[in-house]
Design a protein around this motif. Structure first.
Motif, short mmCIF file in Angstrom:
data_model
loop_
_atom_site.label_atom_id
_atom_site.label_comp_id
_atom_site.label_asym_id
_atom_site.label_seq_id
_atom_site.Cartn_x
_atom_site.Cartn_y
_atom_site.Cartn_z
N ILE A 89 -2.43 20.10 -2.17
CA ILE A 89 -1.24 19.35 -2.53
C ILE A 89 -0.54 19.98 -3.72
O ILE A 89 0.69 19.95 -3.83
CB ILE A 89 -1.61 17.89 -2.80
N GLN A 90 -1.33 20.56 -4.61
CA GLN A 90 -0.73 21.23 -5.78
C GLN A 90 -0.16 22.59 -5.43
O GLN A 90 0.89 22.99 -5.93
CB GLN A 90 -1.78 21.40 -6.89
N GLN A 129 -12.22 4.54 1.53
CA GLN A 129 -12.46 3.92 0.23
C GLN A 129 -13.85 3.28 0.19
O GLN A 129 -14.55 3.38 -0.81
CB GLN A 129 -11.36 2.88 -0.06
N ILE A 146 -6.06 11.10 -4.63
CA ILE A 146 -7.03 11.60 -3.67
C ILE A 146 -8.41 11.74 -4.29
O ILE A 146 -9.43 11.54 -3.63
CB ILE A 146 -6.54 12.93 -3.07
N GLN A 147 -8.45 12.07 -5.56
CA GLN A 147 -9.73 12.20 -6.25
C GLN A 147 -10.31 10.84 -6.63
O GLN A 147 -11.51 10.63 -6.54
CB GLN A 147 -9.58 13.04 -7.53
N SER A 148 -9.44 9.92 -7.04
CA SER A 148 -9.96 8.70 -7.64
C SER A 148 -9.97 7.49 -6.70
O SER A 148 -10.86 6.65 -6.79
CB SER A 148 -9.15 8.35 -8.88
N ASP A 149 -9.02 7.41 -5.78
CA ASP A 149 -8.89 6.20 -4.97
C ASP A 149 -9.55 6.30 -3.60
O ASP A 149 -10.17 5.36 -3.12
CB ASP A 149 -7.41 5.85 -4.76
N ILE A 150 -9.35 7.43 -2.96
CA ILE A 150 -9.78 7.53 -1.56
C ILE A 150 -11.16 8.16 -1.46
O ILE A 150 -11.45 9.11 -2.16
CB ILE A 150 -8.77 8.37 -0.74
N PHE A 159 3.58 14.63 -6.66
CA PHE A 159 2.48 15.42 -6.11
C PHE A 159 1.30 15.46 -7.07
O PHE A 159 0.15 15.45 -6.64
CB PHE A 159 2.98 16.82 -5.75
N ASP A 160 1.59 15.51 -8.35
CA ASP A 160 0.51 15.41 -9.34
C ASP A 160 -0.24 14.09 -9.17
O ASP A 160 -1.47 14.06 -9.14
CB ASP A 160 1.08 15.49 -10.76
N PHE A 166 1.29 9.13 3.05
CA PHE A 166 0.59 9.92 4.08
C PHE A 166 1.35 9.91 5.40
O PHE A 166 1.37 10.91 6.11
CB PHE A 166 -0.84 9.41 4.27
N GLN A 204 0.24 4.45 -0.87
CA GLN A 204 -0.28 5.74 -0.41
C GLN A 204 -0.21 5.87 1.11
O GLN A 204 -0.06 6.99 1.61
CB GLN A 204 -1.70 5.97 -0.91
N LEU A 205 -0.25 4.76 1.80
CA LEU A 205 -0.10 4.82 3.26
C LEU A 205 1.28 5.37 3.62
O LEU A 205 1.41 6.23 4.50
CB LEU A 205 -0.31 3.43 3.86
N LEU A 237 -7.85 4.55 5.95
CA LEU A 237 -7.85 4.68 4.49
C LEU A 237 -8.89 3.76 3.86
O LEU A 237 -9.63 4.17 2.96
CB LEU A 237 -6.46 4.34 3.93
N LYS A 248 -16.51 5.85 -0.20
CA LYS A 248 -16.53 6.46 -1.53
C LYS A 248 -17.57 5.79 -2.41
O LYS A 248 -18.16 6.43 -3.29
CB LYS A 248 -15.15 6.36 -2.20
N MET A 268 0.83 -1.21 0.00
CA MET A 268 0.00 0.00 0.00
C MET A 268 0.85 1.26 0.00
O MET A 268 1.28 1.76 1.04
CB MET A 268 -0.92 -0.01 1.22
N SER A 315 -6.88 17.97 -2.55
CA SER A 315 -6.22 17.79 -3.83
C SER A 315 -5.57 19.09 -4.30
O SER A 315 -4.46 19.09 -4.85
CB SER A 315 -7.26 17.30 -4.82
N LEU A 325 -0.30 12.13 -6.53
CA LEU A 325 -1.00 12.09 -5.24
C LEU A 325 -2.32 12.84 -5.32
O LEU A 325 -3.36 12.38 -4.83
CB LEU A 325 -0.11 12.70 -4.15
N SER A 326 -2.28 13.97 -5.97
CA SER A 326 -3.47 14.77 -6.15
C SER A 326 -4.57 13.97 -6.86
O SER A 326 -5.75 14.06 -6.51
CB SER A 326 -3.10 16.02 -6.94
N PHE A 328 -3.42 14.81 7.22
CA PHE A 328 -2.49 13.74 6.85
C PHE A 328 -2.34 12.71 7.96
O PHE A 328 -2.18 11.52 7.69
CB PHE A 328 -1.13 14.33 6.47
N LEU A 345 3.94 12.46 5.21
CA LEU A 345 3.38 13.81 5.26
C LEU A 345 2.84 14.18 6.63
O LEU A 345 2.47 15.33 6.86
CB LEU A 345 2.26 13.94 4.22
N ARG A 379 -18.71 10.31 3.37
CA ARG A 379 -17.53 10.96 2.83
C ARG A 379 -17.83 12.42 2.51
O ARG A 379 -18.88 12.73 1.92
CB ARG A 379 -17.10 10.25 1.55
N SER A 418 -3.04 8.58 7.73
CA SER A 418 -1.88 7.68 7.82
C SER A 418 -2.17 6.46 8.69
O SER A 418 -1.40 6.14 9.60
CB SER A 418 -0.66 8.45 8.32
#
Lengths: 100, 100
Positions: free
Chosen positions: B96-97, B20, A96-100, A89-90, A7, A3-4, B16, B23, A1, B93, A92-93, B7, A10, B84, B11
């Motif tokens: 992060i950018q 998911q 965050i939108q698609s996975d979590i 970072f792109d 995070f 992304q864990l 996490l 979502k 995993m 998101s 990760l961004s 964050f 971070l 969520r 973590s």
DNA sequence: TGATAATATCGGTTATTCCCGATATACCAA
DNA sequence: TTGGTATATCGGGAATAACCGATATTATCA
């Protein structure tokens, strides 16, 4: 995993600050004596001075950020330069939108 | 520093996973007996069953996610439904950018 | 070669997080 | 009221993270 690990990297005040500094090194650090500009990154010593923690702690923090893929490093002579990894970072961004 | 709290909330493997699941609740949970659909969220008991941890741990995890702003909660009778918070993820998101 | 400088790694103390069982609170139904 | 169900909170043991000083490694230069 993966992304864990990201995070976890971070979730520390100093490591977040380091990343913010590396986002705009010109504004955050004095000119480096041994190299022109910040193209290859910022050396550990400069980051350590600014962070105000011991050398060993900052070195460890940088390797945590690197293992998470958030920074890259380049060794030149006795210096190691750390640089923000923009692509991470792109990604990760997007995660965050698609996975979590 | 709000983003640090976010964050930290992210973590942890189980937290996490919970995010998911939330979502896409239709795909992740069985139909809830006491309410139709998942419009108001998923109740703690369902999340706990799926997580396989104790009730107290899951309840605490959900409140950590809520304090970080990543989920919202609605109390209906004896049930609390967690949902969520899409807006928070959009904002994260962007942070992060632009910030980190 | 030896001295010095920059960084990495190791061992340890303290603080924080994980996760539990026990208990408290809130709501509902009889 | 009494009892049952859902959730929240409290106290604590074990695991992990934060951060340090000491030491090892690597490179430079006389």
């Amino acid at each position: 995993m993966k992304q864990l690990e990201i995070f976890k990297a971070l979730s520390n005040k100093t490591r977040l600050e380091i990343l913010q500094w590396l986002k705009d090194p010109e504004a955050s650090f004095p000119e480096q004596a041994h190299v022109s500009g910040f193209e290859i990154g910022v050396c550990v010593g400069e980051i350590q001075r600014k962070a105000g923690l011991t050398q060993s702690t900052v070195s460890e923090y940088l390797s945590i950020l690197q293992r998470a893929g958030l920074v890259t490093s380049t060794r030149v002579g006795q210096w190691t330069y750390y640089k923000r990894n923009d692509i991470a970072f792109d990604e990760l961004s997007k995660i965050i939108q698609s996975d979590i």
